[in-house]
Design an enzyme around this catalytic site. Structure first.
Site, short mmCIF file in Angstrom:
data_model
loop_
_atom_site.label_atom_id
_atom_site.label_comp_id
_atom_site.label_asym_id
_atom_site.label_seq_id
_atom_site.Cartn_x
_atom_site.Cartn_y
_atom_site.Cartn_z
N GLY A 31 -3.91 -8.75 10.75
CA GLY A 31 -2.86 -7.92 10.95
C GLY A 31 -1.79 -7.80 9.88
O GLY A 31 -1.88 -8.26 9.07
N TYR A 32 -0.72 -7.13 10.58
CA TYR A 32 0.24 -6.47 9.70
C TYR A 32 -0.43 -5.84 8.60
O TYR A 32 -0.32 -6.12 7.29
CB TYR A 32 1.18 -7.73 9.18
CG TYR A 32 2.69 -7.40 8.87
CD1 TYR A 32 3.36 -7.09 10.19
CD2 TYR A 32 3.05 -7.02 7.64
CE1 TYR A 32 4.56 -6.52 9.90
CE2 TYR A 32 4.27 -6.75 7.60
CZ TYR A 32 5.17 -6.68 8.60
OH TYR A 32 6.47 -5.90 8.35
N HIS A 34 -1.91 -3.50 5.49
CA HIS A 34 -1.35 -2.74 4.33
C HIS A 34 -2.55 -2.27 3.45
O HIS A 34 -3.83 -2.01 4.10
CB HIS A 34 -0.58 -3.94 3.51
CG HIS A 34 -1.58 -5.25 3.11
ND1 HIS A 34 -2.67 -5.07 2.27
CD2 HIS A 34 -1.32 -6.17 3.35
CE1 HIS A 34 -3.30 -6.16 2.05
NE2 HIS A 34 -2.56 -7.08 2.86
N GLY A 36 -4.25 -2.91 1.20
CA GLY A 36 -5.35 -3.92 0.83
C GLY A 36 -6.50 -3.75 1.94
O GLY A 36 -7.64 -3.50 1.80
N HIS A 37 -6.03 -3.76 3.06
CA HIS A 37 -6.88 -3.95 4.45
C HIS A 37 -7.35 -2.51 4.29
O HIS A 37 -8.77 -2.39 4.65
CB HIS A 37 -6.13 -4.22 5.43
CG HIS A 37 -5.28 -5.58 5.66
ND1 HIS A 37 -3.94 -5.59 5.78
CD2 HIS A 37 -5.81 -6.69 5.49
CE1 HIS A 37 -3.54 -6.90 5.86
NE2 HIS A 37 -4.85 -7.77 5.97
N SER A 186 0.11 -9.73 3.24
CA SER A 186 1.19 -9.48 4.50
C SER A 186 2.11 -10.29 4.28
O SER A 186 3.35 -10.13 4.74
CB SER A 186 0.42 -9.91 5.71
OG SER A 186 -0.96 -9.23 5.86
P1 AMP Z 1 -5.60 -11.41 5.84
O1 AMP Z 1 -5.13 -10.34 7.11
O2 AMP Z 1 -4.58 -11.64 4.84
O3 AMP Z 1 -6.27 -12.32 6.76
O4 AMP Z 1 -6.66 -10.36 5.19
C1 AMP Z 1 -7.76 -9.99 5.70
C2 AMP Z 1 -8.73 -9.35 4.58
O5 AMP Z 1 -8.09 -8.34 3.97
C3 AMP Z 1 -9.18 -10.42 3.62
O6 AMP Z 1 -10.63 -10.28 3.45
C4 AMP Z 1 -8.36 -10.45 2.43
O7 AMP Z 1 -9.00 -10.83 1.34
C5 AMP Z 1 -8.32 -8.83 2.38
N1 AMP Z 1 -7.10 -8.76 1.61
C6 AMP Z 1 -5.87 -8.99 1.77
N2 AMP Z 1 -5.07 -8.58 0.70
C7 AMP Z 1 -5.68 -7.77 0.31
C8 AMP Z 1 -5.50 -6.82 -1.19
N3 AMP Z 1 -4.31 -6.86 -1.84
N4 AMP Z 1 -6.35 -6.14 -1.59
C9 AMP Z 1 -7.63 -6.19 -1.14
N5 AMP Z 1 -8.02 -7.09 0.14
C10 AMP Z 1 -7.04 -7.71 0.73
#
Ligand code: AMP
Length: 289
Positions: A31-32, A34, A36-37, A186
């Protein structure tokens, strides 16, 4: 957009979609959300017919002194962002639904999970792979999309599906960056404006590594030194810099396929970044202002 909270509802939604021959794409997150997600969501949409995003801050992957309790959460905002990106279903389970009791059976990753991030965060990848395995069983996707930003994690998830025979294709999407190069995370929300400036040390170190390699340096030990030195700036404590192959194994000679991975602490915040040297961070997508 559907929002589902129980394992039974999630599984029955997925099975119903699959019975209509819809392919399911899955993006697990904490969550949270952005950009990238959201990029992972777009990728899942390209590859499949229905996109599921899970939002679950997984206690199992946090160490006792880590930021589980203060990890940023904003479900209302996540809901809006997901709906605007045409996500079909968000799965938001309660912790008590995922872990009614301390789990006895868990995924135990191999020794590669004890290097780099695993050294800094003992047990972290066991927690990640356990929740990913559970989510895969609940959502039963055809394709799951992960970010290259968490390079070691993406590699371990690929091994999870390979070694434990999950019928799921893993797709890895590039790291989305701010215009100045900082990889979206995040956890960037923890940074003060000063720390935000210092955090550029990571992407700058990757650029320096790329330039040094392009200038002819192929010795991983010397490049590692260059990377660590580049992160030695005020307010930044470098944790590691490594030159590894796609299996996260140290390389004897650095090539275009070698991945440079870095981690550092900026204040209390741990940040990660990486680049495939032959591609460079210039090739990574940027957030549109
Ligand atoms: P998280 O919520 O941080 O666990 O991330 C969830 C998914 O988003 C994971 O597969 C991360 O690798 C991916 N992710 C996080 N940050 C980025 C980013 N800047 N660009 C692309 N994917 C991302």
């Amino acid at each position: 957009m559907r929002e589902l909270n129980t394992i039974a509802e999630m599984r029955s939604w997925s099975r119903s979609e699959r019975s209509h021959r819809h392919k399911i794409g899955f993006v697990p997150t904490m969550g949270y959300l952005h950009a990238g997600h959201l990029r992972l969501v777009d990728r899942a949409r390209e590859l499949t017919d229905r996109v599921v995003v899970s939002i679950f801050v997984n206690p199992l992957q946090f160490g006792p002194h880590e930021d589980f309790a203060r990890y940023p959460r904003d479900l209302a905002r996540d809901r809006e962002l997901a709906a605007a990106r045409e996500v079909d279903c968000v799965f938001v389970p309660e912790t008590s639904a995922m872990y009614p009791a301390e789990p006895l059976a868990r995924v135990v990753p191999g020794p590669v999970a004890d290097t780099l991030e695993g050294t800094a965060r003992p047990g972290h990848f066991g927690g990640v792979l356990t929740v990913v395995a559970k989510l895969f069983h609940i959502v039963e996707p055809d394709v799951a999309v992960f970010g290259r930003k968490d390079f070691q994690q993406a590699m371990l998830v690929k091994r999870l599906v390979q070694d434990l025979d999950f019928p799921i294709t893993i797709d890895v999407a590039p790291t989305v960056r701010e215009l100045d190069g900082l990889a979206l995370s995040s956890r960037n929300t923890y940074l003060t404006p000063d720390q935000r400036r210092s955090a550029l040390a990571l992407s700058r170190a990757l650029r320096t590594l790329e330039q040094t390699w392009r200038a002819g340096e192929a010795d991983p030990v010397r490049l590692q030194r260059v990377g660590l030195e580049a992160m030695h700036v005020p307010n930044v404590i470098p944790e590691y810099c490594a030159l590894v192959d796609e299996d996260v194994q140290p390389v004897a000679r650095v090539t275009a396929r070698t991945v440079a991975v870095v981690a550092a602490r900026v204040g209390k915040t741990r940040l990660l970044d990486n680049v495939v040297l032959g591609e460079g961070i210039g090739a990574d997508p940027r957030v549109t202002p």
